[in-house]
Write a protein that holds these residues in place. Structure first.
Motif, PDB file in Angstrom:
ATOM      1  N   VAL A 135     -27.174   7.576  37.815  1.00 36.70           N
ATOM      2  CA  VAL A 135     -28.176   6.858  38.546  1.00 36.70           C
ATOM      3  C   VAL A 135     -28.856   7.777  38.750  1.00 36.70           C
ATOM      4  O   VAL A 135     -30.359   7.592  38.989  1.00 36.70           O
ATOM      5  N   LEU A 136     -29.020   9.660  39.293  1.00 41.50           N
ATOM      6  CA  LEU A 136     -29.780  10.385  40.099  1.00 41.50           C
ATOM      7  C   LEU A 136     -29.912  11.483  38.474  1.00 41.50           C
ATOM      8  O   LEU A 136     -31.217  11.896  38.717  1.00 41.50           O
ATOM      9  N   ARG A 137     -29.581  11.152  37.136  1.00 40.22           N
ATOM     10  CA  ARG A 137     -30.139  12.039  36.153  1.00 40.22           C
ATOM     11  C   ARG A 137     -31.275  11.202  35.489  1.00 40.22           C
ATOM     12  O   ARG A 137     -31.315  10.681  34.404  1.00 40.22           O
ATOM     13  N   GLU A 138     -32.746  11.471  35.765  1.00 44.21           N
ATOM     14  CA  GLU A 138     -33.970  10.922  35.426  1.00 44.21           C
ATOM     15  C   GLU A 138     -35.040  11.422  34.665  1.00 44.21           C
ATOM     16  O   GLU A 138     -36.156  11.586  35.074  1.00 44.21           O
ATOM     17  N   GLY A 139     -33.571  12.827  34.348  1.00 46.26           N
ATOM     18  CA  GLY A 139     -34.322  14.353  33.931  1.00 46.26           C
ATOM     19  C   GLY A 139     -33.189  14.191  32.895  1.00 46.26           C
ATOM     20  O   GLY A 139     -31.786  14.180  33.304  1.00 46.26           O
ATOM     21  N   ASN A 140     -33.952  15.444  32.044  1.00 43.80           N
ATOM     22  CA  ASN A 140     -32.857  15.985  30.998  1.00 43.80           C
ATOM     23  C   ASN A 140     -32.867  16.649  31.672  1.00 43.80           C
ATOM     24  O   ASN A 140     -32.799  17.689  32.161  1.00 43.80           O
ATOM     25  N   SER A 141     -31.237  17.895  31.124  1.00 45.27           N
ATOM     26  CA  SER A 141     -30.387  19.029  32.015  1.00 45.27           C
ATOM     27  C   SER A 141     -31.726  20.382  31.581  1.00 45.27           C
ATOM     28  O   SER A 141     -30.966  20.655  30.212  1.00 45.27           O
ATOM     29  N   ASP A 142     -31.111  21.330  31.991  1.00 41.44           N
ATOM     30  CA  ASP A 142     -31.929  22.223  31.755  1.00 41.44           C
ATOM     31  C   ASP A 142     -30.560  23.492  32.113  1.00 41.44           C
ATOM     32  O   ASP A 142     -30.651  23.482  33.381  1.00 41.44           O
ATOM     33  N   ARG A 143     -29.389  23.695  31.577  1.00 41.88           N
ATOM     34  CA  ARG A 143     -28.678  24.761  32.582  1.00 41.88           C
ATOM     35  C   ARG A 143     -28.770  25.916  31.777  1.00 41.88           C
ATOM     36  O   ARG A 143     -28.027  26.327  30.447  1.00 41.88           O
ATOM     37  N   ARG A 144     -28.499  27.385  32.608  1.00 45.21           N
ATOM     38  CA  ARG A 144     -28.573  28.798  32.115  1.00 45.21           C
ATOM     39  C   ARG A 144     -27.878  28.780  32.712  1.00 45.21           C
ATOM     40  O   ARG A 144     -27.601  29.308  34.435  1.00 45.21           O
ATOM     41  N   ALA A 145     -27.238  31.058  32.434  1.00 45.54           N
ATOM     42  CA  ALA A 145     -26.836  32.127  33.575  1.00 45.54           C
ATOM     43  C   ALA A 145     -27.752  32.261  33.857  1.00 45.54           C
ATOM     44  O   ALA A 145     -28.938  33.182  33.130  1.00 45.54           O
ATOM     45  N   LEU A 408     -29.890  15.829  26.426  1.00 50.97           N
ATOM     46  CA  LEU A 408     -30.174  14.526  26.662  1.00 50.97           C
ATOM     47  C   LEU A 408     -29.358  13.899  27.602  1.00 50.97           C
ATOM     48  O   LEU A 408     -28.500  13.786  27.473  1.00 50.97           O
ATOM     49  N   MET A 409     -29.672  13.270  28.668  1.00 53.30           N
ATOM     50  CA  MET A 409     -29.047  12.796  29.596  1.00 53.30           C
ATOM     51  C   MET A 409     -29.893  11.735  30.591  1.00 53.30           C
ATOM     52  O   MET A 409     -29.285  11.149  31.007  1.00 53.30           O
ATOM     53  N   ALA A 410     -31.584  11.413  30.455  1.00 53.84           N
ATOM     54  CA  ALA A 410     -32.273  10.955  31.361  1.00 53.84           C
ATOM     55  C   ALA A 410     -31.920   9.694  30.935  1.00 53.84           C
ATOM     56  O   ALA A 410     -31.609   9.129  30.466  1.00 53.84           O
ATOM     57  N   GLN A 411     -31.612   8.573  32.068  1.00 55.32           N
ATOM     58  CA  GLN A 411     -31.884   6.820  32.395  1.00 55.32           C
ATOM     59  C   GLN A 411     -30.428   6.846  31.111  1.00 55.32           C
ATOM     60  O   GLN A 411     -30.484   6.177  30.836  1.00 55.32           O
ATOM     61  N   ALA A 412     -29.162   7.401  32.041  1.00 57.68           N
ATOM     62  CA  ALA A 412     -27.876   7.862  31.156  1.00 57.68           C
ATOM     63  C   ALA A 412     -28.227   7.158  29.365  1.00 57.68           C
ATOM     64  O   ALA A 412     -27.469   6.432  29.189  1.00 57.68           O
ATOM     65  N   ALA A 413     -28.649   8.149  29.429  1.00 58.49           N
ATOM     66  CA  ALA A 413     -28.528   8.645  27.841  1.00 58.49           C
ATOM     67  C   ALA A 413     -27.342   9.003  27.107  1.00 58.49           C
ATOM     68  O   ALA A 413     -26.298   9.446  28.004  1.00 58.49           O
ATOM     69  N   TRP A 465     -36.853  15.352  26.353  1.00 58.90           N
ATOM     70  CA  TRP A 465     -36.066  16.296  25.601  1.00 58.90           C
ATOM     71  C   TRP A 465     -36.411  17.289  24.027  1.00 58.90           C
ATOM     72  O   TRP A 465     -36.241  18.720  24.822  1.00 58.90           O
ATOM     73  N   VAL A 466     -36.914  16.308  23.694  1.00 61.83           N
ATOM     74  CA  VAL A 466     -37.764  17.451  23.142  1.00 61.83           C
ATOM     75  C   VAL A 466     -38.764  18.273  23.017  1.00 61.83           C
ATOM     76  O   VAL A 466     -38.865  19.546  23.641  1.00 61.83           O
ATOM     77  N   LYS A 467     -39.583  17.937  24.293  1.00 60.21           N
ATOM     78  CA  LYS A 467     -40.055  18.878  24.536  1.00 60.21           C
ATOM     79  C   LYS A 467     -39.173  19.760  25.667  1.00 60.21           C
ATOM     80  O   LYS A 467     -40.448  21.037  25.657  1.00 60.21           O
ATOM     81  N   LEU A 468     -38.450  19.381  26.657  1.00 61.28           N
ATOM     82  CA  LEU A 468     -38.263  20.709  27.289  1.00 61.28           C
ATOM     83  C   LEU A 468     -37.899  21.471  26.566  1.00 61.28           C
ATOM     84  O   LEU A 468     -37.187  22.816  26.491  1.00 61.28           O
TER      85      LEU A 468
END
Length: 738
Positions: A135-145, A408-413, A465-468
């Motif tokens: 529901v909340l993830r209307e975007g893709n994920s960027d995770r890093r240390a 890749l997770m935006a819009q319940a991907a 996702w490709v852009k990010l």
């Protein structure tokens, strides 16, 4: 006024919020930033889902739905803490607690007969599993240390168990007749509506799911796991574990994969206790004791059966006669098969790899393990790492590189198995995905008991996702690898889209590769051993796996990752890490008023939230808060003010005090905003002068039970008293004004 929305969630993260949020509110107010909360806890979601069935004074608004709409707007600035992705036992326990607290909720209807019961079941089911994130993830994920965290891990390495070249630990996976091998994929050419239907052998057509909306360019996938093949595979693995003298363990994701994986878990329980179910299966089924809920649920219900003692003895004999079982808690007799949500693959496998490839047996000792991961989609990732450790030894946190993730997770991907497009097939036949014209887009021949599931991935999130991925590769000058397998149907479709969208971006001078997951794993861990970083660009499920696997090996935990979700419409969602160890922390707090939970992920998310706010609202003071918080977090790590491991050291509350102190001191000495510096010079002086008094007040409460009034829905007043025991600190925060 600019706003940050702080989510109230569950377990240890929620308890920590009671302590840390007053600091956030006080400091944010100096930049004209209002901090509001929204309750998206499991209890809150249950109450919202049943709201119109409750008395008016017990109902509550649907905060999750509200935030879902907010996430689609440029104004969104949401800090999202870890929440419970509820398994069935957790859901039922939460319902029971809420009823005990006086809420007029109906029981969960396991076998609904009336329309009203079916409605109640559907509402409760809507809050199971990964109900929040899609529901909340209307975007893709960027995770890093962040560099501060990585540098700290190198200076203060966590423990890594030694690996032996003769380790017998391995992964067992099906490889055929499973979800990966049976997958089919199609790109929808135009907007429309799909229907999922089952056509029985006699021609009877049953609609399983109607009105599935799709958009042009959307990827739709479908697959199934053959139940008979699953059972044969599991029987082989039980025998293999016993013959090889290793622990038997299963690793699933019964939270995110809330429909499919509990069913698979039930198959594992039945396979391990085959003789018990052959003799008593009908008795257990008649009593509503399902293996899908785990051995623990069955044992808890045996007292109500006339032959319960006999069945319990049979289970005990099954444990004694079978292969040695891996245990979650050997002191309490909780096995790997007790609760489906106790052993979640993305957390359990990295922990096993970090601990010499070992899990714990009934004797509390470590031992080599057969890790059963039935579906072969990503099992090879773990086998590759295990093989590498067996050959080359454990990784060295002081020198190893990092594997950040673009997911890749935006819009319940790719939300496979976690929602209403997963079915346990009732009779032999064909499952079809049919478009509005009646054309069959996807179909599978299935048998009774098979697990069929479908998922959707919209085109806009894939483009983003490709852009990010390109953006992150450019910003960090790091190779980026798309973990996609051309021999898997869904991945082959995505590869074509990636190849189409990559030329839209400037990739000059960047190393961007496409590799199958096993090959990408080897490429990344080879670079890790050389101290080099590699961005893993993955789908949603593998994002979940990788953002636990590599951080746990690099940092000792996934809770210390910076997790940013740049929302497609311009807002920001800032996640604060994983919550896998949260239940144990709550238990310790209630037992001895000590909360070991580490809020570092919250500090990192908050700094990014302020930074986003500064940019999106042109708020210079918010940028000062972001910059000083980032420096304070570095000091926090260097001074080693994270919660200690035992009573008598500072816990979560003490870590919040020190973060507040270091942040105030950074604000007092910054030169960008003189008025802010003056205000915080006073606060920093008070906090530093009263440091010992505050620490003493925080330590004084330790060692005795704490009453928070509930596990899933704690009492706000009681929890505030428990989590804010320093009157001195509270009064200093209250005195802050600019």
């Amino acid at each position: 006024m600019a706003k940050i929305i702080y989510t109230l969630t569950d377990e240890a993260p929620m308890l920590a919020t009671y302590s840390f949020l007053p600091v956030v509110e006080a400091y944010a107010s100096t930049a004209g930033v209002e901090v509001e909360t929204r309750d998206i806890s499991l209890a809150g979601r249950i109450i919202a889902a049943l709201g119109d069935l409750l008395p008016a004074d017990q109902a509550a608004p649907d905060a999750l739905a509200e935030l879902g709409e907010l996430a689609k707007t440029p104004e969104a600035n949401i800090i999202k803490l870890p929440n419970i992705s509820a398994s069935m036992p957790q859901l039922k326990a939460a319902i029971a607690e809420l009823k005990q607290q006086g809420l007029d909720l109906p029981d969960y209807p396991d076998n609904p007969t009336s329309d009203a019961e079916k409605d109640v079941k559907a509402r409760y089911d809507s809050v199971k599993g990964s109900a929040v994130n899609p529901v909340l993830r209307e975007g893709n994920s960027d995770r890093r240390a962040p560099s501060s965290v990585k540098n700290y891990a190198r200076k203060h390495p966590h423990s890594m168990g030694a690996w032996s070249s003769d380790s017998r630990t391995s992964v067992a996976t099906m490889g055929e007749n499973d979800f990966r091998s049976n997958e089919k994929s199609v790109v929808v050419p135009e907007d429309g509506t799909l229907t999922i239907q089952h056509v029985a052998a006699d021609g009877t057509t049953t609609v399983l799911k109607e009105s599935v909306k799709v958009l042009a360019g959307e990827v739709v996938d479908a697959t199934y796991m053959n139940a008979a093949a699953l059972d044969a595979f599991l029987t082989e693995q039980v025998a293999k574990a016993k013959a090889d003298g290793v622990l038997f363990s299963v690793h699933l994701k019964a939270t995110m994969m809330k429909v499919s994986d509990p069913i698979i878990f039930g198959h594992v329980v039945k396979a391990f206790f085959a003789d018990v179910f052959a003799r008593y299966g009908d008795d257990l089924a008649a009593a509503g004791l399902s293996p899908n809920n785990g051995l623990g649920g069955i044992l808890a219900g045996l007292d109500a059966l006339p032959n319960g003692a006999e069945i319990k003895a049979a289970f005990e004999a099954g444990i004694a006669d079978g292969p040695a079982l891996a245990y979650v808690d050997s002191d309490k007799g909780i096995t790997n098969l007790h609760v489906p949500s106790d052993v979640i693959v993305d957390a359990s496998m990295p922990a096993m790899i970090r601990t010499s490839g070992h899990m714990w047996g009934a004797d509390g000792q470590e031992a080599d393990t057969l890790a059963v991961i039935p579906d072969s989609s990503y099992a090879g990732v773990y086998q590759t790492v295990i093989d590498d450790c067996r050959a080359n030894g454990a990784y060295d946190p002081t020198t190893m590189g990092s594997v950040p993730n673009v997911g890749l997770m935006a819009q319940a991907a790719e939300e496979y198995g976690s929602h209403d497009k997963t079915f346990e097939i009732e009779s032999d036949g064909t499952v079809q995905v049919v478009d509005g014209s009646g054309a069959v887009l996807l179909e599978h021949q299935v048998q009774a008991g098979d697990i069929w599931r479908a998922c959707q991935t919209k085109d806009v999130p894939i483009r983003d996702w490709v852009k990010l991925a390109v953006t992150r590769a450019r910003a960090s000058q790091t190779p980026a690898v798309f973990w996609l397998d051309p021999s898997r149907a869904h991945d082959a479709t995505l590869i074509e889209k990636v190849k189409t969208y990559l030329p839209e971006h400037d990739t000059e001078g960047l190393q961007i590769e496409i590799m199958p997951p096993d090959e990408a794993t080897q490429f990344s861990i080879d670079r890790i051993r050389r101290g080099e970083d590699t961005i893993s660009v993955t789908g949603n499920v593998l994002r979940d796996y990788n953002t636990d696997l590599f951080p746990i090996l690099e940092l000792g935990t996934s809770a210390k990752m910076l997790s940013i979700v740049p929302l497609i419409n311009g807002g920001g969602l800032f996640e604060t890490g994983a919550g896998g160890s949260a239940p144990k922390h709550v238990q310790q707090l209630v037992k001895e008023d000590y909360l070991r939970w580490d809020s570092l992920g919250e500090f990192l998310a908050l700094a990014s939230s302020f930074e986003h706010l500064a940019t999106s609202t042109d708020n210079a003071r918010a940028q000062v808060l972001a910059d000083t918080l980032d420096r304070a977090t570095g000091t926090f790590l260097d001074e080693n003010k994270s919660p200690g491991r035992k009573l008598g050291s500072i816990d979560n509350r003490g870590s919040h005090f020190y973060l507040a102190l270091f942040w105030a001191e950074e604000l007092a000495k910054q030169t960008e905003d003189a008025e802010l510096a003056a205000a915080f010079a006073d606060i920093a002086g008070k906090l530093r002068a009263d440091e010992q008094t505050i620490v003493d007040e925080l330590l004084a409460v330790q060692g005795k039970p704490a009453d928070i009034g509930g596990y899933f829905r704690p009492d706000a007043e009681k929890t505030t008293q428990v989590m804010r025991p320093s009157g001195t600190l509270n009064s200093i925060l209250d005195s802050l004004s600019v």
